[in-house]
Design a protein around this motif. Structure first.
Motif, mmCIF file in Angstrom:
data_model
loop_
_atom_site.group_PDB
_atom_site.id
_atom_site.type_symbol
_atom_site.label_atom_id
_atom_site.label_comp_id
_atom_site.label_asym_id
_atom_site.label_seq_id
_atom_site.Cartn_x
_atom_site.Cartn_y
_atom_site.Cartn_z
ATOM 1 N N VAL A 101 -5.603 4.854 -1.539
ATOM 2 C CA VAL A 101 -6.629 5.845 -1.885
ATOM 3 C C VAL A 101 -7.116 6.555 -0.630
ATOM 4 C CG1 VAL A 101 -9.021 6.069 -2.655
ATOM 5 C CG2 VAL A 101 -7.380 4.793 -4.041
ATOM 6 N N ARG A 102 -7.295 5.824 0.445
ATOM 7 C CA ARG A 102 -7.750 6.430 1.695
ATOM 8 C C ARG A 102 -6.753 7.487 2.179
ATOM 9 N NH1 ARG A 102 -6.688 6.568 6.690
ATOM 10 N NH2 ARG A 102 -4.927 5.130 6.499
ATOM 11 N N GLY B 51 -18.130 5.104 -3.202
ATOM 12 C CA GLY B 51 -16.843 4.509 -3.503
ATOM 13 C C GLY B 51 -16.192 5.037 -4.765
ATOM 14 N N THR C 173 -10.469 3.668 -10.336
ATOM 15 C CA THR C 173 -11.148 2.571 -9.657
ATOM 16 C C THR C 173 -10.126 1.788 -8.847
ATOM 17 O OG1 THR C 173 -10.844 0.953 -11.439
ATOM 18 C CG2 THR C 173 -12.798 2.379 -11.551
ATOM 19 N N LEU C 174 -10.586 1.235 -7.745
ATOM 20 C CA LEU C 174 -9.695 0.411 -6.935
ATOM 21 C C LEU C 174 -9.209 -0.796 -7.732
ATOM 22 C CD1 LEU C 174 -11.557 0.474 -3.497
ATOM 23 C CD2 LEU C 174 -9.572 1.812 -4.193
ATOM 24 N N LEU D 175 -13.291 10.970 -2.561
ATOM 25 C CA LEU D 175 -13.877 9.642 -2.390
ATOM 26 C C LEU D 175 -15.332 9.809 -1.995
ATOM 27 C CD1 LEU D 175 -13.323 6.580 -2.324
ATOM 28 C CD2 LEU D 175 -12.622 6.850 0.065
ATOM 29 N N ARG E 156 -7.018 0.215 -1.794
ATOM 30 C CA ARG E 156 -7.972 0.952 -0.970
ATOM 31 C C ARG E 156 -7.248 1.785 0.091
ATOM 32 N NH1 ARG E 156 -10.581 -3.037 0.439
ATOM 33 N NH2 ARG E 156 -12.241 -2.976 -1.124
ATOM 34 N N GLU E 157 -6.211 1.233 0.714
ATOM 35 C CA GLU E 157 -5.466 1.949 1.746
ATOM 36 C C GLU E 157 -4.738 3.156 1.151
ATOM 37 O OE1 GLU E 157 -3.669 3.094 5.323
ATOM 38 O OE2 GLU E 157 -5.455 1.922 4.853
ATOM 39 N N HIS F 210 0.831 -1.209 0.000
ATOM 40 C CA HIS F 210 0.000 0.000 0.000
ATOM 41 C C HIS F 210 0.862 1.254 0.000
ATOM 42 C CE1 HIS F 210 0.607 1.229 4.237
ATOM 43 N NE2 HIS F 210 0.663 -0.055 4.492
ATOM 44 N N MET G 156 -7.026 -5.545 -3.851
ATOM 45 C CA MET G 156 -7.864 -4.386 -3.580
ATOM 46 C C MET G 156 -7.499 -3.703 -2.260
ATOM 47 S SD MET G 156 -10.343 -3.979 -5.935
ATOM 48 C CE MET G 156 -11.948 -3.563 -5.235
ATOM 49 N N THR G 157 -7.023 -4.470 -1.283
ATOM 50 C CA THR G 157 -6.748 -3.896 0.036
ATOM 51 C C THR G 157 -5.641 -2.844 0.010
ATOM 52 O OG1 THR G 157 -7.530 -5.905 1.134
ATOM 53 C CG2 THR G 157 -6.126 -4.426 2.422
#
Length: 218
Positions: A58-59, A73, A39-40, A69, A55-56, A16, A51-52
């Motif tokens: 992007v967060r 989503g 997109t993720l 965001l 996602r991290e 990540h 994806m994890t």
């Protein structure tokens, strides 16, 4: 005898973190246009991760204001309105003028020569109409000066502003139609060489806000 632990090589960073750093750099340098959807799944496929980690990353970027965001989503780079651009321009003026002022007492001849060489490199990418290269080298020009300020918290805040402005700066580059190195860069180098703090503060303020003010005026 105790041995010092070796730092982890870049490839040993968590997935990540690798995704975050690369995406952050691309956004800051204007490689991604304002309002562009991500997109993720697409991020994961691009970086070869699940994806994890995507996602991290992007967060973290959303927390820095580099991505938007939505509750559904949807991930996009922000499209900045006039009020937001004005606010970020004001932040650049406040932070970067102060950084330059703090850097001035430590601005030795070698730094000035590096900044002059950077201006020559900027002229080359302008001739090639390389928008991303221009943004990258322009930010490096400023960063090499601000590092001399020895104010890491302030520089981190300035870099967050650069990050939020990255896509907008890419759009702005097309409107400016540059044919030469910004005059502000030459004034900054001249003020450093002369030890002219008022001149340096004025040159930095004008340089970092000129293009953004053009957006607001247009």
């Amino acid at each position: 005898m105790l041995t010092q632990p070796r730092p982890e090589p870049p490839h040993a960073l968590p997935a990540h973190d690798q995704v975050y750093r690369t995406l952050r750099t691309r956004i800051m340098h204007g490689e991604i246009a304002p309002g562009e959807a991500l997109t993720l799944r697409g991020i994961g496929a691009q970086f070869g991760v699940s994806m994890t980690p995507a996602r991290e990353a992007v967060r973290r970027l959303a927390a820095e204001g580099a991505l938007s965001l939505s509750p559904s989503g949807r991930v996009t780079t922000p499209e900045l309105g006039a009020d937001r651009i004005e606010e970020l321009a004001a932040l650049r003026a406040l932070l970067e003028v102060e950084l330059a002022s703090r850097a001035l007492p430590r601005a030795h001849l070698a730094l000035i020569e590096r900044m002059e060489a950077q201006n020559a490199a900027i002229a080359e990418v302008i001739a090639k109409h390389d928008a991303v290269g221009y943004i990258r080298l322009n930010l490096e020009f400023h960063r090499m000066l601000y590092l001399r300020a020895q104010a890491p918290a302030m520089l981190a805040m300035a870099e967050t502003v650069w990050l939020q402005l990255g896509p907008t700066m890419r759009a702005l580059y097309g409107r400016l139609k540059r044919t030469s190195v910004p005059s502000g860069h030459r004034l900054i180098v001249a003020a450093l060489a002369a030890g002219d703090e008022p001149g340096l503060r004025l040159a930095v303020r004008q340089d970092v806000t000129h293009g953004l003010r053009m957006i607001l005026a247009g």
